[in-house]
Design a protein around this motif. Structure first.
Motif, PDB file in Angstrom:
ATOM      1  N   LEU A  65     -11.648  19.474  11.057  1.00  0.00           N
ATOM      2  CA  LEU A  65     -10.891  18.020  11.065  1.00  0.00           C
ATOM      3  C   LEU A  65     -10.073  17.900   9.878  1.00  0.00           C
ATOM      4  CD1 LEU A  65     -13.821  15.348  11.688  1.00  0.00           C
ATOM      5  CD2 LEU A  65     -11.999  16.327  13.332  1.00  0.00           C
ATOM      6  N   SER A  66     -10.051  18.521   8.935  1.00  0.00           N
ATOM      7  CA  SER A  66      -9.064  18.348   7.675  1.00  0.00           C
ATOM      8  C   SER A  66      -7.798  18.765   8.214  1.00  0.00           C
ATOM      9  CB  SER A  66      -9.586  18.993   6.781  1.00  0.00           C
ATOM     10  OG  SER A  66      -9.536  20.449   6.544  1.00  0.00           O
ATOM     11  N   LYS A  67      -7.672  19.632   9.434  1.00  0.00           N
ATOM     12  CA  LYS A  67      -6.511  20.324   9.775  1.00  0.00           C
ATOM     13  C   LYS A  67      -5.953  19.792  11.170  1.00  0.00           C
ATOM     14  CE  LYS A  67      -7.189  24.827   7.827  1.00  0.00           C
ATOM     15  NZ  LYS A  67      -8.540  24.441   6.931  1.00  0.00           N
ATOM     16  N   ASP A  68      -6.883  18.637  11.501  1.00  0.00           N
ATOM     17  CA  ASP A  68      -6.411  18.127  12.784  1.00  0.00           C
ATOM     18  C   ASP A  68      -5.261  17.007  12.681  1.00  0.00           C
ATOM     19  OD1 ASP A  68      -6.566  15.832  15.042  1.00  0.00           O
ATOM     20  OD2 ASP A  68      -8.562  16.438  15.587  1.00  0.00           O
ATOM     21  N   PRO A  69      -4.302  17.317  13.298  1.00  0.00           N
ATOM     22  CA  PRO A  69      -3.008  16.415  13.245  1.00  0.00           C
ATOM     23  C   PRO A  69      -3.146  14.980  12.877  1.00  0.00           C
ATOM     24  CG  PRO A  69      -2.741  18.148  14.867  1.00  0.00           C
ATOM     25  CD  PRO A  69      -3.870  17.997  14.255  1.00  0.00           C
ATOM     26  N   ARG A  70      -4.396  14.479  13.672  1.00  0.00           N
ATOM     27  CA  ARG A  70      -4.760  13.054  13.551  1.00  0.00           C
ATOM     28  C   ARG A  70      -5.125  12.602  11.925  1.00  0.00           C
ATOM     29  NH1 ARG A  70      -8.938  12.632  18.293  1.00  0.00           N
ATOM     30  NH2 ARG A  70      -9.537  14.465  17.181  1.00  0.00           N
ATOM     31  N   TYR A  71      -5.548  13.493  11.461  1.00  0.00           N
ATOM     32  CA  TYR A  71      -6.073  13.247  10.064  1.00  0.00           C
ATOM     33  C   TYR A  71      -5.634  13.869   8.960  1.00  0.00           C
ATOM     34  CZ  TYR A  71      -9.681  12.147  13.890  1.00  0.00           C
ATOM     35  OH  TYR A  71     -10.277  11.620  15.060  1.00  0.00           O
ATOM     36  N   LEU A  72      -4.395  14.286   9.160  1.00  0.00           N
ATOM     37  CA  LEU A  72      -3.777  15.165   7.909  1.00  0.00           C
ATOM     38  C   LEU A  72      -3.484  14.412   6.833  1.00  0.00           C
ATOM     39  CD1 LEU A  72      -1.344  17.276   9.727  1.00  0.00           C
ATOM     40  CD2 LEU A  72      -3.398  18.166   8.768  1.00  0.00           C
ATOM     41  N   ASP A  73      -3.189  12.997   6.888  1.00  0.00           N
ATOM     42  CA  ASP A  73      -3.136  12.290   5.527  1.00  0.00           C
ATOM     43  C   ASP A  73      -4.056  10.944   5.837  1.00  0.00           C
ATOM     44  OD1 ASP A  73      -1.485  10.510   7.023  1.00  0.00           O
ATOM     45  OD2 ASP A  73       0.362  12.010   6.474  1.00  0.00           O
ATOM     46  N   ASN A  74      -3.866   9.820   4.765  1.00  0.00           N
ATOM     47  CA  ASN A  74      -4.494   8.906   4.832  1.00  0.00           C
ATOM     48  C   ASN A  74      -3.884   7.827   5.725  1.00  0.00           C
ATOM     49  OD1 ASN A  74      -6.528   6.982   3.832  1.00  0.00           O
ATOM     50  ND2 ASN A  74      -4.498   5.506   3.400  1.00  0.00           N
ATOM     51  N   GLN A  75      -2.676   7.826   5.824  1.00  0.00           N
ATOM     52  CA  GLN A  75      -2.149   7.079   6.604  1.00  0.00           C
ATOM     53  C   GLN A  75      -2.469   7.174   8.221  1.00  0.00           C
ATOM     54  OE1 GLN A  75       2.214   6.901   6.342  1.00  0.00           O
ATOM     55  NE2 GLN A  75       2.692   5.569   8.257  1.00  0.00           N
ATOM     56  N   LYS A  76      -2.396   8.403   8.679  1.00  0.00           N
ATOM     57  CA  LYS A  76      -2.948   9.014  10.050  1.00  0.00           C
ATOM     58  C   LYS A  76      -4.339   8.673  10.179  1.00  0.00           C
ATOM     59  CE  LYS A  76       0.402  12.438  10.848  1.00  0.00           C
ATOM     60  NZ  LYS A  76       1.471  12.481   9.913  1.00  0.00           N
ATOM     61  N   ARG A  77      -5.150   9.155   9.268  1.00  0.00           N
ATOM     62  CA  ARG A  77      -6.699   8.544   9.514  1.00  0.00           C
ATOM     63  C   ARG A  77      -7.060   7.031   9.379  1.00  0.00           C
ATOM     64  NH1 ARG A  77      -6.819  12.401   5.266  1.00  0.00           N
ATOM     65  NH2 ARG A  77      -7.308  10.959   3.617  1.00  0.00           N
ATOM     66  N   VAL A  78      -6.039   5.896   8.849  1.00  0.00           N
ATOM     67  CA  VAL A  78      -6.284   4.759   9.039  1.00  0.00           C
ATOM     68  C   VAL A  78      -5.874   4.470  10.350  1.00  0.00           C
ATOM     69  CG1 VAL A  78      -5.301   2.436   8.388  1.00  0.00           C
ATOM     70  CG2 VAL A  78      -5.945   4.164   6.457  1.00  0.00           C
ATOM     71  N   ALA A  79      -4.691   5.083  11.068  1.00  0.00           N
ATOM     72  CA  ALA A  79      -4.267   4.775  12.477  1.00  0.00           C
ATOM     73  C   ALA A  79      -5.447   5.196  13.342  1.00  0.00           C
ATOM     74  CB  ALA A  79      -3.035   5.327  12.622  1.00  0.00           C
ATOM     75  N   ASN A  80      -6.093   6.173  13.038  1.00  0.00           N
ATOM     76  CA  ASN A  80      -7.065   6.945  13.971  1.00  0.00           C
ATOM     77  C   ASN A  80      -8.562   6.743  13.407  1.00  0.00           C
ATOM     78  OD1 ASN A  80      -5.177   8.396  16.187  1.00  0.00           O
ATOM     79  ND2 ASN A  80      -4.369   9.023  14.117  1.00  0.00           N
ATOM     80  N   ARG A  81      -8.813   5.406  12.974  1.00  0.00           N
ATOM     81  CA  ARG A  81     -10.066   5.564  12.230  1.00  0.00           C
ATOM     82  C   ARG A  81     -11.306   5.587  12.870  1.00  0.00           C
ATOM     83  NH1 ARG A  81     -11.074   1.121   8.538  1.00  0.00           N
ATOM     84  NH2 ARG A  81      -8.964   0.783   8.230  1.00  0.00           N
ATOM     85  N   GLU A  82     -11.216   5.023  14.413  1.00  0.00           N
ATOM     86  CA  GLU A  82     -12.285   4.658  15.153  1.00  0.00           C
ATOM     87  C   GLU A  82     -12.752   6.054  15.712  1.00  0.00           C
ATOM     88  OE1 GLU A  82     -11.704   2.099  18.398  1.00  0.00           O
ATOM     89  OE2 GLU A  82     -11.197   0.401  17.127  1.00  0.00           O
TER      90      GLU A  82
END
Length: 441
Positions: free
Chosen positions: A311-328
């Motif tokens: 998951l740490s290499k998943d493009p959806r979760y690479l940084d906090n901004q992306k993790r916030v956008a894809n939180r669900e």
């Protein structure tokens, strides 16, 4: 030379107060009755505020919390209460410890109770006399009420220009809400805190303790110390104005900044965070574990510990901004994994990882936690009527000026006789006459 210059700036009133304090009444401890005479024992307190006297006309929580902290540091706190009733919080229960409410006991250690009816001319006179010998006065009456008794700041500063006078109100000294009663939950609602507290799909919630009150007490505490330093430089006191609403609005911090700078209104997230993912409590098989990832490295470690390193290499979760956008989808996946083990098992897995984590403890778990015990956060005292009591201890430690050895919260009017007799010079006959007339207790 600097000390001499500052000393010259101290007003005669302050010098007189200091002289009286050191020679006549260094620090009242516990009043004990011997025959018909009350004596005030002395304390060997060595806190940083020893020598500072505080006249406390506040009630309930914000003001008493502030003065308790000052008392923990060695200040002499004279708590003025209404005869026959005392501070409202004395009746806030159950639970009670003997005749004292557990609520009152939590914020009134290291104080001396003087029961005076300040609405009478004689009672008002007592407050004026005590003001002359005090460094600080703190009150939380509705604006204008003490002025009617001749006890407002503009009245007292005439004879006590050295006095630091701190007022705690609900909304301020003026404005459209000036006559409204100020309570924590009202300020929390009006000031936006309850709007952002609670589950996402639920109703607004109050915080479990009165955080707006406590934050106001802390603002007052810091402001009083700043005013005290200012007086050391100038010899002059001043009027400090704190209020619950302003404290609460100032405490919105990042939520306020999001709205004021990005026009983004807030919403409730339960234990989650609006701007950081993951940063929340996850349900385990038997409880909850709070986990936070403040940066990319933290998230990589969490993913590894959960067995989902990819998951740490998943493009959806690479940084906090992306993790916030894809939180669900991320939080759903993590939640499912956390459910597979107990809180204790997860605690062992996260131990030594460098990740911020911890359980959601109940009160028993909180006060048996090894770090809480190590920090000395349980303070035990012998109360004159309630017996052994325990309260949370001071949160701050000093290496050069320790907090004082605690005295228990006073019973109503416990120190009336010794304060009036030893400090103000009233004869015992005068005190008895005031008591018979209901002016003091």
């Amino acid at each position: 030379m600097l000390f001499k210059v500052r000393r010259c700036l101290i007003s005669p009133a302050i010098f007189t107060s200091r002289l009286l304090f050191k020679e006549k009444w260094r620090n009242i401890g516990v009043a004990s009755k011997k025959g018909d005479v009350f004596h005030c024992s002395t304390s060997s307190a060595d806190g940083p505020l020893v020598g500072v006297r505080v006249l406390d006309l506040s009630r309930i929580l914000a003001g008493p919390y502030c003065t308790m902290i000052l008392g923990d540091l060695g200040a002499d706190i004279i708590k003025v209460e209404k005869p026959g009733k005392g501070c409202d919080s004395r009746s806030w229960g159950p639970p009670f410890c003997g005749t004292e409410s557990a609520y009152f006991l939590c914020v009134n250690r290291n104080k001396k109770s003087v029961a005076v009816n300040i609405k009478t001319p004689e009672g008002s006179s007592i407050i004026k006399q005590l003001s002359k010998l005090s460094d600080i006065l703190i009150e939380n009456y509705l604006p204008g009420q003490l002025d009617k008794m001749g006890l407002g700041y503009d009245h007292l500063r005439v004879d006590s220009p050295h006095l630091i006078y701190c007022s705690l109100t609900g909304y301020g000294q003026s404005g459209p809400y000036v006559k409204r009663s100020g309570y924590d939950i009202i300020a929390a609602g009006l000031g936006g805190l309850m709007h952002i507290t609670g589950p996402p799909d639920g109703e607004p919630c109050k915080v479990g303790v009165a955080m707006t009150d406590l934050a106001t007490g802390l603002y007052a505490y810091g402001s009083i110390l700043a005013a005290y330093i200012h007086r050391q430089k100038t010899g002059r006191g001043q009027h400090i104005q704190c209020n619950l609403l302003s404290t609460q609005v100032a405490s919105l911090v990042n939520i306020a900044s999001n709205y004021l700078n990005a026009d983004m209104d807030a919403k409730r997230y339960g234990t989650a965070h609006e701007s950081i993912v993951p940063y929340q409590a996850f349900k385990t098989s038997d409880g909850y574990l709070i986990v936070g990832a403040g940066n990319r490295k933290h998230f990589e470690i969490i993913a590894k510990l959960l067995g989902i390193s990819s998951l740490s290499k998943d493009p959806r979760y690479l940084d906090n901004q992306k993790r916030v956008a894809n939180r669900e989808p991320l939080l759903k996946m993590m939640s499912d994994i956390f459910l597979t083990k107990t809180t204790k098992q997860w605690m062992k897995i996260f131990d030594g990882s460098g990740i911020p984590y911890g359980p959601i403890n109940n009160m028993k778990e909180t006060f048996s936690d090894p770090q809480v015990i190590h920090n000395g956060m349980i303070q035990e005292m012998q109360h004159p009527t309630a017996g052994t009591i325990r309260v949370p201890g001071p949160a701050v430690k000093f290496t050069g000026s320790p907090t004082v050895f605690p005295t228990p919260p006073p019973t109503l009017g416990q120190h009336t006789d010794c304060v009036l007799h030893d400090l103000l010079g009233y004869s015992h006959a005068q005190v008895d006459e005031l008591r018979q007339r209901g002016i003091v207790q």
